[in-house]
Design a protein around this motif. Sequence first.
Motif, PDB file in Angstrom:
ATOM      1  N   THR A 184      37.573  39.509  47.331  1.00  0.00           N
ATOM      2  CA  THR A 184      37.949  39.624  46.841  1.00  0.00           C
ATOM      3  C   THR A 184      37.326  39.711  45.235  1.00  0.00           C
ATOM      4  OG1 THR A 184      38.545  38.001  45.797  1.00  0.00           O
ATOM      5  CG2 THR A 184      40.402  38.956  46.899  1.00  0.00           C
ATOM      6  N   LEU A 194      46.050  38.255  40.740  1.00  0.00           N
ATOM      7  CA  LEU A 194      45.712  39.432  40.078  1.00  0.00           C
ATOM      8  C   LEU A 194      44.863  40.744  41.170  1.00  0.00           C
ATOM      9  CD1 LEU A 194      44.333  39.486  36.271  1.00  0.00           C
ATOM     10  CD2 LEU A 194      46.781  40.026  38.030  1.00  0.00           C
ATOM     11  N   LYS A 195      44.701  39.834  42.202  1.00  0.00           N
ATOM     12  CA  LYS A 195      43.314  40.786  42.913  1.00  0.00           C
ATOM     13  C   LYS A 195      43.703  40.708  44.492  1.00  0.00           C
ATOM     14  CE  LYS A 195      39.184  40.472  40.404  1.00  0.00           C
ATOM     15  NZ  LYS A 195      37.752  39.895  40.729  1.00  0.00           N
ATOM     16  N   ARG A 197      46.936  40.783  45.120  1.00  0.00           N
ATOM     17  CA  ARG A 197      48.343  41.562  44.594  1.00  0.00           C
ATOM     18  C   ARG A 197      47.710  43.065  44.786  1.00  0.00           C
ATOM     19  NH1 ARG A 197      49.973  36.686  43.088  1.00  0.00           N
ATOM     20  NH2 ARG A 197      52.250  35.637  43.457  1.00  0.00           N
ATOM     21  N   GLU A 198      46.697  43.086  44.215  1.00  0.00           N
ATOM     22  CA  GLU A 198      46.310  45.249  44.162  1.00  0.00           C
ATOM     23  C   GLU A 198      45.488  45.427  45.160  1.00  0.00           C
ATOM     24  OE1 GLU A 198      43.448  44.662  41.344  1.00  0.00           O
ATOM     25  OE2 GLU A 198      44.664  44.209  39.402  1.00  0.00           O
ATOM     26  N   LEU A 199      45.377  44.544  46.656  1.00  0.00           N
ATOM     27  CA  LEU A 199      44.921  45.000  47.315  1.00  0.00           C
ATOM     28  C   LEU A 199      45.736  45.775  48.772  1.00  0.00           C
ATOM     29  CD1 LEU A 199      42.432  42.090  49.018  1.00  0.00           C
ATOM     30  CD2 LEU A 199      41.395  43.852  48.396  1.00  0.00           C
ATOM     31  N   PRO A 200      45.059  47.348  48.957  1.00  0.00           N
ATOM     32  CA  PRO A 200      45.671  48.044  50.192  1.00  0.00           C
ATOM     33  C   PRO A 200      46.070  47.038  51.370  1.00  0.00           C
ATOM     34  CG  PRO A 200      43.584  48.415  50.607  1.00  0.00           C
ATOM     35  CD  PRO A 200      43.783  47.864  49.157  1.00  0.00           C
TER      36      PRO A 200
END
Length: 520
Positions: A184, A194-195, A197-200
């Motif tokens: 991250t 935040l980060k 949850r944004e990871l594919p």
Amino acid sequence: MSHWIIAPVILPALLAPIIAFVMRHDISLARAASFAGTIALAAITVGLLIMSADGSTHVYTLGNWPAPFGIVLVLDRLSAIMLLLTAALALIVLLHATATGWDNRGRHFHALFQFQIMGICGAFLTGDAFNLFVFFEVLLIASYGLMIHGGGRVRLQAGLQYVVMNLAGSTLFLFALGTLYAATGTLNIADLALKVRELPVEDAALIRVAAILLMVVFAIKAALFPVQFWLPATYSNAPAPVAALFAIMTKVGAYAIIRIHAAVFGPDVAVLDGLIGDWLMPAALVTLAIGAIGVLGAKRLMPLLSFSVVASMGTMMIAVAAFTPQATTAALYYLLHSTFSAAALFLLADLVVSRRPGGDALRAEPPIVQNGLFAALFFAGAIGMAGMPPLSGFLGKLVILDAMADTPHMTLSWVAILLGSLLIILGFARAGSILFWKSTALAPDPEDTAQDTPDDTAAKPDSPAPANALEVAPTMAAVAALVLLSVFAGPTTDYLSAASEQLFDGSDYVNAVLNLDEEG
């Protein structure tokens, strides 16, 4: 930005070296300074609780470096209630240690005590995963010094096991943090929320590894299966007031699981798909079983109390593993209860064991002085720990059962909690009847008395003096806290429910730490 937020860390951090270097040869002066600092800490935590009661999240940025680049301390409802719990427990333990003379059995007790408080408060306030590691290390160093306070071969051996286990946990913690940072690029809790949850989904391997490693680390601190074995040996051989203070040590691990895994690796994180709860629930169930069986089979009082702490951690973590606001509210209420109930029992055990010729061995012996008073206090602590009405343990288990009613693990959790409670009731009933009801006029067999116990319990005075009011007051205060938790269960659960909702929502926490509202 209020500077009061950093006060629970700075106050004991400044006081500890002053006590260690200036007052180490004057126990009266050290006691006065330690009491003054702890009372001030209690007053500050009350103020912080009032400050956070409206639901706002307060951030303290050290050096005015903005997150996620700088170090931040974060105060919300959850951290505020944990700080108040720490201060209340510290006052109770400090009064007992001073009244019974435990603090004078070795040097630097009060300095180590303040360092311990610093580490605990820092762990509850930090908004950064790396600084959580730093405060864990402060806890480890201070707790080891307190663990071996007063010396003794058995205590040193138990302390060594405790340190080795926690050093292994610290190593895993570093591995987990490195893995998390590699995936991250940050260790700030709000930024991680935040980060992650944004990871594919296809890039989730490192995050899954980091999440499991962190759970193992926190499981060591919280004494969860399969890494719970250090707790009975450590707590049963530690000085009784230190064991009472350690009642909140396992709660630091539980808090870390609640904070990190609810905020960062919560059930809504697609890349984890409920992985943490799937592993945490079986561990909690087995931990409860081990603790309950240990209580039933214990042959000494201190190990019995230690296994009861293991069982209480298993009970609480069953609710935590559900990762819902309602279950977390129940877990937090039980956390408050179990901290005071364990402290009450360990402090009482010190008063009882120091007056029994056979130490903490569970066998019939001549009645001790103030047998009726000690029996009444033991009964109150036992029904609190076992979860019987009318004290808060019954309400705590009731709200956990209610919270688990709509989960897939309802049957297993209900059976484990109810059956575990039955075993704990039987274990405490057996211990209480032996300690305070059965009696014998015969002197104990010297071979039976020569147990593998700490040196300070090996020899007792021929005619032990009755406990004075100051010696009994801390135990009564801990029991009174259980009564207050029962009487004010409604307002307490309302506050904890709001804290849980704030925790699982997370938007206010993230916005406050990262200043997203101002940037927007």
